[in-house]
Design a protein around this motif. Structure first.
Motif, mmCIF file in Angstrom:
data_model
loop_
_atom_site.group_PDB
_atom_site.id
_atom_site.type_symbol
_atom_site.label_atom_id
_atom_site.label_comp_id
_atom_site.label_asym_id
_atom_site.label_seq_id
_atom_site.Cartn_x
_atom_site.Cartn_y
_atom_site.Cartn_z
ATOM 1 N N GLU A 114 -69.982 13.526 -28.286
ATOM 2 C CA GLU A 114 -69.201 14.576 -27.629
ATOM 3 C C GLU A 114 -68.992 15.761 -28.566
ATOM 4 N N PRO A 115 -69.176 16.971 -28.080
ATOM 5 C CA PRO A 115 -68.895 18.159 -28.901
ATOM 6 C C PRO A 115 -67.424 18.549 -28.744
ATOM 7 N N LYS B 159 -63.529 -2.008 -18.315
ATOM 8 C CA LYS B 159 -64.341 -1.434 -17.235
ATOM 9 C C LYS B 159 -65.495 -0.640 -17.813
ATOM 10 N N ARG B 160 -66.486 -0.464 -16.975
ATOM 11 C CA ARG B 160 -67.631 0.384 -17.330
ATOM 12 C C ARG B 160 -67.431 1.728 -16.650
ATOM 13 N N LEU B 161 -67.612 2.803 -17.388
ATOM 14 C CA LEU B 161 -67.421 4.157 -16.888
ATOM 15 C C LEU B 161 -68.794 4.819 -16.813
ATOM 16 N N HIS B 162 -69.313 4.932 -15.599
ATOM 17 C CA HIS B 162 -70.667 5.437 -15.379
ATOM 18 C C HIS B 162 -70.761 6.917 -15.762
ATOM 19 N N ARG B 163 -71.767 7.249 -16.579
ATOM 20 C CA ARG B 163 -72.045 8.637 -17.006
ATOM 21 C C ARG B 163 -70.781 9.326 -17.535
ATOM 22 N N TYR B 164 -70.052 8.641 -18.367
ATOM 23 C CA TYR B 164 -68.758 9.100 -18.886
ATOM 24 C C TYR B 164 -68.895 10.274 -19.856
ATOM 25 N N TYR B 165 -69.933 10.228 -20.671
ATOM 26 C CA TYR B 165 -70.107 11.245 -21.712
ATOM 27 C C TYR B 165 -70.973 12.400 -21.226
ATOM 28 N N LEU B 166 -70.823 13.547 -21.878
ATOM 29 C CA LEU B 166 -71.584 14.736 -21.509
ATOM 30 C C LEU B 166 -73.091 14.540 -21.632
ATOM 31 N N ASN B 167 -73.507 13.626 -22.534
ATOM 32 C CA ASN B 167 -74.936 13.366 -22.691
ATOM 33 C C ASN B 167 -75.491 12.461 -21.585
ATOM 34 N N GLY B 168 -74.628 12.075 -20.639
ATOM 35 C CA GLY B 168 -75.056 11.238 -19.530
ATOM 36 C C GLY B 168 -74.896 9.752 -19.765
ATOM 37 N N ASN B 169 -74.554 9.352 -20.985
ATOM 38 C CA ASN B 169 -74.390 7.932 -21.273
ATOM 39 C C ASN B 169 -73.111 7.391 -20.651
#
Length: 185
Positions: A33-34, A139-149
């Motif tokens: 994350e930036p 829990k799993r957070l789908h596409r949580y980060y800005l890089n899509g991960n």
């Protein structure tokens, strides 16, 4: 470098000019994350006493944990580990473990009910670290980060009441208030 030569210190705002640039550089190298200067200041100005640094004998920053503690949605006191980074060449020496434990200990002293964090699903080293410290994947957070991960949210339930409230269990409930289960066939 042996760990005995490391110094672990609590962040203090009087040292911002000494450490903030190094903290930002370390985190930007390690985390996807930036973060702007305002994000660092948000945490460090309000909860600097929940942030810890690992320094070498020349006061170079080798590791950092940035955390906070506040009521969560009007309920439990929730600690939050926002950022953790250790220089690549100093990993595997217990620095991250010690930094996280220091933050956890202060949060517990300040009456935290639970501690939360997120980490990328691809960061197996971090997941192992947090699981060793007693955190559970919540829990799993789908596409949580800005890089899509995607990320996993991890929780450490410090008090039993925080854990049981997540399950919908109230230890003060009487047995007669519980619904009767049908007999087994």
């Amino acid at each position: 470098m042996s760990e005995e030569k490391l110094q672990y210190v609590q962040y203090h705002s009087s040292k911002e000019s000494t450490y903030l640039t190094a903290i930002r550089q370390l985190i930007s190298n390690d985390l996807s994350e930036p973060y702007s200067i305002y994000v660092y200041r948000y945490f460090l100005y309000q909860w600097g006493d929940l942030c810890f640094l690992a320094l070498d004998e020349h006061d170079n920053v080798l590791g950092v944990v940035i955390s906070k503690l506040e009521p969560h949605r009007g309920g439990p006191m929730r600690g939050y580990i926002a950022m953790l980074a250790v220089k690549q060449e100093h990993r595997g020496k217990g620095i991250a473990t010690r930094l996280v434990r220091m933050a956890i200990d202060v949060m517990i002293e300040r009456d935290a009910d639970e501690i939360a964090l997120e980490t990328e699903v691809t960061n197996t080293a971090a997941m192992k670290l947090y699981e060793r410290l007693g955190f559970l994947r919540s829990k799993r957070l789908h596409r949580y980060y800005l890089n899509g991960n995607s990320a996993f949210r991890f929780m450490l339930f410090v008090k039993e009441s925080a854990f049981t409230s997540r399950l919908g269990y109230d230890e003060n409930d009487e047995d007669e208030d519980q619904p009767e289960l049908p007999p087994s066939a």
